[in-house]
Motif scaffolding. Structure first.
Motif, short mmCIF file in Angstrom:
data_model
loop_
_atom_site.label_atom_id
_atom_site.label_comp_id
_atom_site.label_asym_id
_atom_site.label_seq_id
_atom_site.Cartn_x
_atom_site.Cartn_y
_atom_site.Cartn_z
N TYR A 93 0.73 -1.27 0.04
CA TYR A 93 0.09 0.07 0.16
C TYR A 93 0.95 1.39 0.03
CZ TYR A 93 -3.48 3.47 0.96
OH TYR A 93 -4.17 4.75 0.86
N LEU A 94 1.87 1.27 0.95
CA LEU A 94 2.74 2.39 0.81
C LEU A 94 3.70 2.61 -0.48
CD1 LEU A 94 4.39 1.74 4.40
CD2 LEU A 94 2.32 2.95 3.99
N VAL A 95 3.83 1.66 -1.16
CA VAL A 95 4.66 1.59 -2.41
C VAL A 95 3.59 2.08 -3.31
CG1 VAL A 95 5.72 0.17 -4.03
CG2 VAL A 95 6.36 -0.51 -1.90
N THR A 96 2.69 1.56 -3.60
CA THR A 96 1.52 2.08 -4.32
C THR A 96 1.24 3.54 -4.16
OG1 THR A 96 0.53 -0.13 -4.45
CG2 THR A 96 -0.75 1.71 -5.41
N GLU A 113 19.22 0.68 -2.65
CA GLU A 113 19.95 0.10 -1.60
C GLU A 113 19.16 -0.79 -0.47
OE1 GLU A 113 22.28 3.55 0.22
OE2 GLU A 113 22.41 4.46 -1.76
N LEU A 114 18.02 -0.47 -0.38
CA LEU A 114 17.14 -1.61 0.25
C LEU A 114 17.09 -2.83 -0.54
CD1 LEU A 114 15.52 -2.16 2.97
CD2 LEU A 114 13.47 -1.51 1.49
N GLU A 115 16.96 -2.87 -1.96
CA GLU A 115 17.16 -4.03 -2.63
C GLU A 115 18.22 -4.82 -2.44
OE1 GLU A 115 15.34 -3.53 -6.43
OE2 GLU A 115 16.24 -5.39 -7.39
N THR A 116 19.46 -4.10 -2.43
CA THR A 116 20.78 -4.69 -2.09
C THR A 116 20.93 -5.45 -1.02
OG1 THR A 116 21.74 -2.75 -3.49
CG2 THR A 116 23.36 -4.37 -2.35
N ARG A 117 20.63 -4.80 0.06
CA ARG A 117 20.28 -5.38 1.42
C ARG A 117 19.53 -6.62 1.58
NH1 ARG A 117 24.75 -5.16 4.25
NH2 ARG A 117 24.71 -3.27 5.12
N MET A 118 18.41 -6.34 0.86
CA MET A 118 17.41 -7.55 0.99
C MET A 118 17.89 -8.79 0.18
SD MET A 118 15.08 -6.83 2.85
CE MET A 118 16.18 -5.84 3.91
N MET A 119 18.43 -8.41 -0.83
CA MET A 119 19.01 -9.70 -1.53
C MET A 119 20.14 -10.42 -0.93
SD MET A 119 17.19 -10.28 -4.34
CE MET A 119 15.93 -9.86 -3.16
N PHE A 346 9.18 -0.53 -6.80
CA PHE A 346 9.94 -0.56 -5.59
C PHE A 346 9.48 -2.15 -4.75
CE2 PHE A 346 10.69 1.85 -1.21
CZ PHE A 346 11.78 1.05 -0.99
N ARG A 347 10.11 -2.90 -5.15
CA ARG A 347 9.64 -4.31 -4.53
C ARG A 347 10.30 -4.77 -3.39
NH1 ARG A 347 10.78 -5.94 -10.03
NH2 ARG A 347 9.11 -5.74 -11.55
N ALA A 348 11.25 -3.93 -3.04
CA ALA A 348 12.16 -4.42 -2.00
C ALA A 348 11.50 -4.02 -0.48
CB ALA A 348 13.32 -3.60 -1.78
N LEU A 349 10.56 -3.00 -0.50
CA LEU A 349 10.03 -2.64 0.67
C LEU A 349 8.96 -3.94 1.52
CD1 LEU A 349 9.86 0.03 2.51
CD2 LEU A 349 7.43 0.01 1.46
N LYS A 350 8.40 -4.57 0.72
CA LYS A 350 7.42 -5.63 1.03
C LYS A 350 8.32 -6.76 1.69
CE LYS A 350 6.79 -7.19 -3.48
NZ LYS A 350 5.84 -7.36 -4.68
N LEU A 351 9.49 -6.87 1.02
CA LEU A 351 10.44 -8.11 1.74
C LEU A 351 11.16 -7.55 3.01
CD1 LEU A 351 12.73 -9.46 -1.22
CD2 LEU A 351 11.29 -10.70 0.35
N TRP A 352 11.29 -6.27 2.99
CA TRP A 352 11.88 -5.80 4.26
C TRP A 352 10.84 -5.78 5.58
CZ3 TRP A 352 12.08 -0.17 6.25
CH2 TRP A 352 12.84 0.20 7.07
N PHE A 353 9.37 -5.38 5.19
CA PHE A 353 8.38 -5.71 6.21
C PHE A 353 8.22 -7.00 6.55
CE2 PHE A 353 5.69 -1.55 6.35
CZ PHE A 353 6.76 -0.79 5.94
#
Ligand SMILES: *Cc1c(COP(=O)(O)O)cnc(C)c1O
Length: 469
Positions: A93-96, A113-119, A346-353
Motif C-alpha cells: 500500500y505504501l509503495v503504491t 539500496e534496500l534491494e541490495t540489502r534484502m537480496m 519498488f519491490r524491496a519494501l515488502k520483503l523488508w516488512f
C-alpha cells in the motif's frame, strides 16, 4: 479525487481487505462464474463523465468479486501458492501510494539500496555464499530469460546482441524434461529456439542423468553447435522433481557452460537448513532464481535472482543512452541494467516488512508446518482403500488419484472436488497418466484444513469418509 476522499476511500479499501481476509475461508476457493459472464457485465463503452466512487466500489463487490479465485484462501492447494502475507500487503500500500519509478539509483536511492540489502538477507537465509549478489526480477520467467540471454552472449563472444543469431553457430541450452514452460519460452524469446533447447528425459528420481548431459554436450560440440548453458530444476512444477545440482554443475563446468537453477517454488524452503539437500551443490551454479512471491509471503511480484557474477548480466542487458546516465555516481547500482524492462517497481519494501515482522524463524515455522501437514495427509490417503499415491512428497507437494481410475475419471473427480468448493486442486501428467496434485502452502492454512481436504477428496472420489486411515 480530493485529499479527503482519497483518505476515506483508502480507509474503505483497507477495511474491505481486512474483512476479506478474515472471512476468506467461508468462500468457495475457485471462482464459479462461467466464461464471458464478467465480460458481459461490463459496459461496452467507458463513461464520458466521472461516476460516483460508491457506485464503482459496489460494482467491484457485485461484479468482480464473484469472478475471483481466492489465492489467499486457507485451502488453496492448487498450482503453487502465491502468498501475500498481510504485512506485505501493508508495505505494498505504501509503495503504491509513493508510486516511484525505481529504474536507477538516483530515481530512488532507498529502493536500490534496500534491494541490495534484502537480496543479501535472502542469499544468506537460503545458505548461498557471500559471493552471490542479487536483483529482484518481476518473475522467475524474467530471471530465466535474463540468464538464458547471458548464456547466449557468453557463447557468442558477446556478439549476439549486435549481430543477431542468423547465420552463426546455434547456441544450445540443456535441461531435463521436468522444467517449467518458462524455460521453453526463454529459449524462444532469446532466439535460441526450441530445437536448440535439448531436453534430456529425467530418470525415475526426476533428475536429469549427468552422463546423458555430458554426452549431449560433447556430441553438439562435435557437430559444430555452440553449447551455452544448462538450466537445472529444483522442485519442478509437476511433481517437485529436482536435478542433482552438484552433478549437473560438474558436467557443465567441464565444458565451461553457464548454469542457471530454477528453484522458483522450492527455493523459499531453503531458509530451513534441513531441506537444503535437494539443491546440494547450488553454490557452484552461476545463477539461481526463487520466488519470495510464492511460499515466502511477499506479494506478487517478487522474484529473487541471485548471480555469482553480475558483470555478465550487466554486460548482456545494459543500455546506456545519454539521458539515463547517472554521471558522477560511480559505484552505485542501477538495477534496470540487471533486468529486461527499464521501469521497476519498488519491490524491496515488502520483503523488508515481511522479513522483519515474521523473522526467519517465523517463516521457517510456516514452511515446516506445511511440509509436515502435507506429509500427514499423504499418509492418511495412502492408508485409505481406493486411493493411490502417485508421487511421493517433495517438500509439501505430492500427487495421487483414485486407484484404478482412467484419465477421464480422474479429471471428473477433480472437477467434482473443485466445483464443490471446499478445496482447490490441479492435475498433472505423470508418465502417460493423469494424477491430482496436492501442495500445502497457504500462509492462512491450519492443520485442520488438511482434514477438510481429506473429506473433500474422499467425497469427490465417491468413497465414504472414514473408510480407513
Ligand atoms: C512458478 C514457477 C515458475 C514461473 O514463475 P513466475 O514467477 O510466474 O514466472 C517457473 N519455474 C518453476 C519451477 C515454478 O514453480
Amino acid at each position: 479525487m480530493t485529499p479527503e476522499d482519497f483518505e476515506s476511500w483508502s480507509r474503505r479499501a483497507a477495511d474491505w481487505g481486512a474483512r476479506y481476509r478474515r472471512t476468506l475461508g467461508d468462500r468457495p476457493v475457485r471462482a464459479r462464474t462461467d466464461a464471458g459472464e464478467i465480460y458481459r457485465a461490463i459496459p461496452a463503452e467507458p463513461p464520458q463523465t466521472g461516476e460516483e466512487m460508491a457506485a464503482i466500489f459496489e460494482d467491484f463487490e457485485n461484479i468482480i468479486l464473484p469472478g475471483m479465485t481466492h489465492w489467499q484462501h486457507p485451502r488453496f492447494f492448487a498450482y503453487f501458492p502465491a502468498n501475500a502475507a498481510p504485512v506485505s500487503v501493508v508495505a505494498e500500500y505504501l509503495v503504491t501510494a509513493m508510486a516511484a519509478q525505481c529504474m536507477l539509483w538516483q530515481t530512488s536511492p532507498a529502493a536500490t539500496e534496500l534491494e541490495t540489502r534484502m537480496m543479501e538477507w535472502l542469499r544468506d537465509a537460503v545458505g548461498l555464499p557471500g559471493t552471490f549478489s542479487g536483483v529482484i526480477q518481476d518473475s522467475a520467467s524474467s530471471a530465466t530469460l535474463a540468464a538464458m540471454l547471458v548464456m547466449r552472449e557468453r557463447a557468442l563472444d558477446w556478439q549476439g546482441n549486435v549481430r543477431g543469431l542468423a547465420g552463426g553457430p546455434a547456441p544450445r541450452v540443456y535441461c531435463s524434461d521436468q522444467v517449467h514452460s518458462s524455460i521453453d519460452r526463454a529459449a524462444w524469446v532469446s532466439g535460441i529456439g526450441q530445437d536448440n533447447l535439448i531436453k534430456l528425459p529425467a530418470e525415475a528420481s526426476g533428475a536429469m542423468p549427468p552422463d546423458a548431459l555430458d554426452a549431449a554436450i560433447r556430441a553438439d560440440f562435435a557437430a559444430g553447435h555452440r553449447p551455452a548453458g544448462v538450466v537445472a530444476c529444483v522442485g519442478g512444477t509437476s511433481t517437485g522433481a529436482s536435478d542433482d545440482i552438484r552433478a549437473v554443475v560438474e558436467v557443465a563446468q567441464r565444458h565451461a557452460l553457464y548454469v542457471h537453477v530454477d528453484a522458483a517454488w522450492a527455493g523459499a524452503a531453503m531458509i530451513c537448513p534441513e531441506f537444503r539437500d535437494i539443491w546440494a551443490g547450488v553454490e557452484q551454479a552461476d545463477s539461481v532464481v526463487f520466488n519470495p512471491h510464492k511460499w515466502l509471503g511477499a506479494s506478487f511480484d517478487c522474484s529473487a535472482h541471485l548471480v555469482r557474477d553480475p558483470e555478465t548480466l550487466v554486460k548482456t542487458l545494459a543500455i546506456q543512452p545519454e539521458y539515463l546516465k547517472t554521471h558522477g555516481q560511480d559505484g552505485v547500482i542501477d538495477y534496470s541494467e540487471w533486468s529486461i524492462p527499464l521501469g521497476r517497481r519498488f519491490r524491496a519494501l515488502k520483503l523488508w516488512f515481511l522479513l522483519r515482522f515474521h523473522g526467519l524463524e517465523g517463516l521457517r515455522g510456516i514452511i515446516r508446518d506445511h511440509v509436515r501437514w502435507s506429509g500427514n495427509l499423504c499418509e492418511r490417503l495412502r492408508a485409505t482403500e481406493g486411493v493411490e499415491i502417485v508421487t511421493e512428497p517433495a517438500l509439501s507437494l505430492f500427487s495421487f488419484r483414485r486407484a484404478g481410475a482412467t484419465d477421464d475419471e480422474t479429471i471428473a473427480h477433480l472437477r467434482t472436488i473443485n466445483d464443490e468448493g471446499r478445496i482447490y486442486l490441479t492435475q498433472t501428467r505423470v508418465g502417460d497418466r493423469i494424477a491430482i496434485r496436492f501442495q500445502a502452502g497457504s500462509h492462512a492454512m491450519t492443520e485442520a484444513d488438511t482434514g477438510i481436504a481429506y473429506d473433500a477428496i474422499l467425497d469427490g472420489f465417491g468413497l465414504s469418509a472414514g473408510t480407513a486411515g
